[in-house]
Scaffold this motif. Sequence first.
Motif: not given
Length: 184
Positions: A52, A45-46, A88-89, A49, A85
Amino acid sequence: GYETFLTLFFGIIIPIASTSTVTAGGFWLWQQDIEDGWILGVGIWCALGAATLALAGVFVIIYQQQYGVTMDEQPFVIANGASGGVLIGFVIGIYDIRQRQAQARADKLTQQLTVVNRVLRHDIRNSAAVTRGTANLLINEPVDVVDQADTIKQRATRLVSLGDQARDIEQILINQETKCESID
């Protein structure tokens, strides 16, 4: 002046704070009792993020270049996006872990309740069958009434006990703080 402060704040302080937060969160996560695969999921996920929002920074730079605006610190824009990101991730990854843990607890509780339900239904059906058979003997055949009444009483007592046991088991399964330990 003012631009130097903004550059310092948004270009250095925020990315460092974001990276430090994720690093501290990573150490915290490592110390928790969490499956390795789920921790890897947080890392994914990190990375998603970071990629992205870094890509969003690249698109902002390209968009501005189409209108003749050139940013002086393009790497900072991309780095800021990536660091935001990552943060957030990390938050999304922790949320994902909590959802997976809750689902695992719910699945385990469902399994336990299914087993308890199966055992209780069996015991109740067995006691009810014995009670019905004994009552039929009392009605249909000349038998020792005291022995048969005693059998009915024992089975009724067993059914009451099963109800009490079911309540106790329910309380144990619901109470998340209960620790199980092996005993001889």
